[in-house]
Scaffold this motif. Sequence first.
Motif, mmCIF file in Angstrom:
data_model
loop_
_atom_site.group_PDB
_atom_site.id
_atom_site.type_symbol
_atom_site.label_atom_id
_atom_site.label_comp_id
_atom_site.label_asym_id
_atom_site.label_seq_id
_atom_site.Cartn_x
_atom_site.Cartn_y
_atom_site.Cartn_z
ATOM 1 N N SER A 1 0.838 -1.201 0.000
ATOM 2 C CA SER A 1 0.000 0.000 0.000
ATOM 3 C C SER A 1 0.879 1.259 0.000
ATOM 4 N N ASP A 2 2.006 1.222 0.740
ATOM 5 C CA ASP A 2 2.920 2.369 0.739
ATOM 6 C C ASP A 2 3.556 2.564 -0.635
ATOM 7 N N VAL A 3 3.899 1.431 -1.260
ATOM 8 C CA VAL A 3 4.491 1.507 -2.603
ATOM 9 C C VAL A 3 3.494 2.128 -3.565
ATOM 10 N N ALA A 4 2.240 1.696 -3.447
ATOM 11 C CA ALA A 4 1.193 2.233 -4.313
ATOM 12 C C ALA A 4 1.025 3.731 -4.071
ATOM 13 N N LEU A 5 1.093 4.117 -2.820
ATOM 14 C CA LEU A 5 0.963 5.532 -2.466
ATOM 15 C C LEU A 5 2.096 6.350 -3.085
ATOM 16 N N ALA A 6 3.318 5.814 -2.963
ATOM 17 C CA ALA A 6 4.479 6.491 -3.555
ATOM 18 C C ALA A 6 4.299 6.637 -5.060
ATOM 19 N N GLY A 7 3.773 5.575 -5.660
ATOM 20 C CA GLY A 7 3.526 5.595 -7.106
ATOM 21 C C GLY A 7 2.519 6.674 -7.464
ATOM 22 N N TRP A 8 1.486 6.770 -6.670
ATOM 23 C CA TRP A 8 0.429 7.767 -6.907
ATOM 24 C C TRP A 8 1.000 9.173 -6.843
ATOM 25 N N LYS A 9 1.849 9.417 -5.828
ATOM 26 C CA LYS A 9 2.452 10.758 -5.681
ATOM 27 C C LYS A 9 3.324 11.106 -6.887
ATOM 28 N N LEU A 10 4.127 10.124 -7.283
ATOM 29 C CA LEU A 10 5.019 10.359 -8.428
ATOM 30 C C LEU A 10 4.217 10.562 -9.706
ATOM 31 N N LEU A 11 3.092 9.858 -9.766
ATOM 32 C CA LEU A 11 2.230 9.983 -10.943
ATOM 33 C C LEU A 11 1.671 11.401 -11.018
ATOM 34 N N LEU A 12 1.251 11.917 -9.858
ATOM 35 C CA LEU A 12 0.675 13.267 -9.821
ATOM 36 C C LEU A 12 1.717 14.313 -10.186
ATOM 37 N N SER A 13 2.947 14.100 -9.709
ATOM 38 C CA SER A 13 3.989 15.091 -10.004
ATOM 39 C C SER A 13 4.470 14.999 -11.453
ATOM 40 N N GLY A 14 4.048 13.942 -12.163
ATOM 41 C CA GLY A 14 4.451 13.780 -13.570
ATOM 42 C C GLY A 14 5.809 13.126 -13.732
ATOM 43 N N GLU A 15 6.503 12.934 -12.601
ATOM 44 C CA GLU A 15 7.852 12.383 -12.663
ATOM 45 C C GLU A 15 7.851 10.934 -13.166
ATOM 46 N N LEU A 16 6.845 10.192 -12.682
ATOM 47 C CA LEU A 16 6.777 8.761 -13.025
ATOM 48 C C LEU A 16 6.610 8.575 -14.529
ATOM 49 N N ILE A 17 5.621 9.280 -15.086
ATOM 50 C CA ILE A 17 5.339 9.150 -16.518
ATOM 51 C C ILE A 17 6.571 9.537 -17.329
ATOM 52 N N LYS A 18 7.200 10.632 -16.903
ATOM 53 C CA LYS A 18 8.368 11.120 -17.637
ATOM 54 C C LYS A 18 9.459 10.049 -17.672
ATOM 55 N N ASN A 19 9.734 9.467 -16.477
ATOM 56 C CA ASN A 19 10.809 8.479 -16.415
ATOM 57 C C ASN A 19 10.473 7.185 -17.165
ATOM 58 N N ILE A 20 9.208 6.756 -17.039
ATOM 59 C CA ILE A 20 8.805 5.551 -17.785
ATOM 60 C C ILE A 20 8.955 5.807 -19.278
ATOM 61 N N TRP A 21 8.491 6.978 -19.701
ATOM 62 C CA TRP A 21 8.548 7.312 -21.124
ATOM 63 C C TRP A 21 10.005 7.307 -21.624
ATOM 64 N N VAL A 22 10.917 7.924 -20.839
ATOM 65 C CA VAL A 22 12.326 7.976 -21.233
ATOM 66 C C VAL A 22 12.883 6.562 -21.360
ATOM 67 N N SER A 23 12.596 5.714 -20.362
ATOM 68 C CA SER A 23 13.114 4.344 -20.405
ATOM 69 C C SER A 23 12.528 3.571 -21.582
ATOM 70 N N PHE A 24 11.211 3.742 -21.781
ATOM 71 C CA PHE A 24 10.535 3.035 -22.860
ATOM 72 C C PHE A 24 11.125 3.445 -24.213
ATOM 73 N N TRP A 25 11.372 4.738 -24.354
ATOM 74 C CA TRP A 25 11.921 5.251 -25.604
ATOM 75 C C TRP A 25 13.300 4.653 -25.856
ATOM 76 N N ARG A 26 14.154 4.669 -24.795
ATOM 77 C CA ARG A 26 15.500 4.105 -24.939
ATOM 78 C C ARG A 26 15.433 2.620 -25.310
#
Lengths: 281, 268
Positions: free
Chosen positions: B52-77
């Motif tokens: 649940s804490d991991v999910a919460l951390a994920g949610w926060k990162l998702l809101l800040s846009g950081e998660l999407i940005k990093n996933i996108w960069v990795s996916f692109w590479r």
Amino acid sequence: MQEALRFQSVDVEPVDRAGMLTQARLVRRGSDSAARGLSLTIRDLRKAFGDNEVLRGVDLHIPAGQFVAIVGRSGCGKSTLLRLIAGLEVATAGSIAFGEETRAQDVRVMFQEPRLLPWARVLANVEVGLGRERASAGAQARAERALVEVGLGDKRGQWPSVLSGGQKQRVALARALVSQPRVLAFDEPLGALDALTRISMQRLLERVWRDQGFTAILVTHDVSEAVALADRVLVIEDGRVAQDVVVDQPRPRRRGSAELAALEGEILSHLLEGNEDTPGL
Amino acid sequence: MSLIDSFPRVRAPKLPRVDGLIPWIVPLAIILVWQLACVTGFVPARVLPAPSDVALAGWKLLLSGELIKNIWVSFWRASIGFLIGGSIGFAFGLANGLSQLSAKLTDTTLQMVRNIPHLALIPLVILWFGIDESAKLFLVALGVFFPIYLNALHGIRTVDPQLIEMGRIYGMTDGELFRRVIFPGALPSIFAGLRFALGIMWLTLIVAETIAASSGLGYMAMQAREFMLIDVVVLSILIYAVLGKVADSASRALERLTLSWHPAFQKK
């Protein structure tokens, strides 16, 4: 070339060329369809693989539309002879001449394995047989007709993997027939089938041969199959034609009739004699 | 890495829809046990945060846009590196499978290079490319090159010679022979290589990003480690698992689509 042929069989009545031709015509039903077949003349044909001489001078004339069976023990060179006729191998010496000029699709081969493309549906596999004409307008209709001819009209959309062994072989036959060949060479096409399927396939082969009038050359190790189907049985031994037997029986032939059995016995005893003469076999 | 093992086999008939959930029972059970262990204090949060804490951390990162940005960069590479390495490997596989001369010329060299673990090149790659994008792309491309190359080559070499003879008898040109006989025949092996390469692709990228990067999932995990954000570290690891699974499912779907003729893929 006649004297070059070896008629070693004493029991079988000697065969003269003219008589054989008459025989072939008698057997043939429709005279117009007989015109479809191609005659074939082979002179002093030799084939060696390295030091191993497989064919040591074969002389042979096959009249147009005749059904010839070639029998012999394994390794006698019968399949090599067929592959040479079909143009799959190049002869070391000698010549094979067809009665008329041939196109690639005039001579077709059917193998022991169906050799169907597993990733193409049945109809597409038959269309492969059209060769360069595959792109032409009536291609699909021709392929469908060929499938109906072998009794598999309802399987056109199937994958080959779902068919039985006999059905696969019938698709292979349709593929060979679709270009309406004038010479059809069979390399033990029924060797891998069970006994009952074999018999129905033999009937099918005989029927399409009679319908289409091509010259048929059947390599088989099964002497009873040879006498049941062929106008003439050639026994190959040590790379030569050792015996040339005319099967003078009316069609449709009754399997297991006394006459056929007698012929079969003669050919078999010849083959077995040869076997005993050869040490180490 | 056995090639034969990765060929599709005859599988049990496809299960009905309800049974499609069966593969998810074990992961769900693990998460449940994990959550319980954390909630009861059996596992301290410093060692492993609760799901649940991991999910919460994920949610926060998702809101800040950081998660999407990093996933996108990795996916692109991952995709660009895969495309480059995969297409070069495939081209070499085709060339060496179809031409004796080409195989004689390059196969020995390629086999020698194959025995160098590509991750051992990281120091050299950093010297060459710095921590630039090209360093990551180079490593991914090198990593996926070999499975694609080897399996394409193997697939082409093992196409049934009787079918090739059949094709020639029926007057197929070289182009048709390739398109209708050789390529479809090599396809199951090519797919085996593809799936293996996808695994290597993620592995290489994670390592490359943790060592030298300023963005991407691996970088995110390393940053989180610096700040002792263990939930983000675990999150990154889980995202890799999901991405790996997605890539594998995609290639399986493609396989089912193109190999529908294969007995192993036929629906009963």
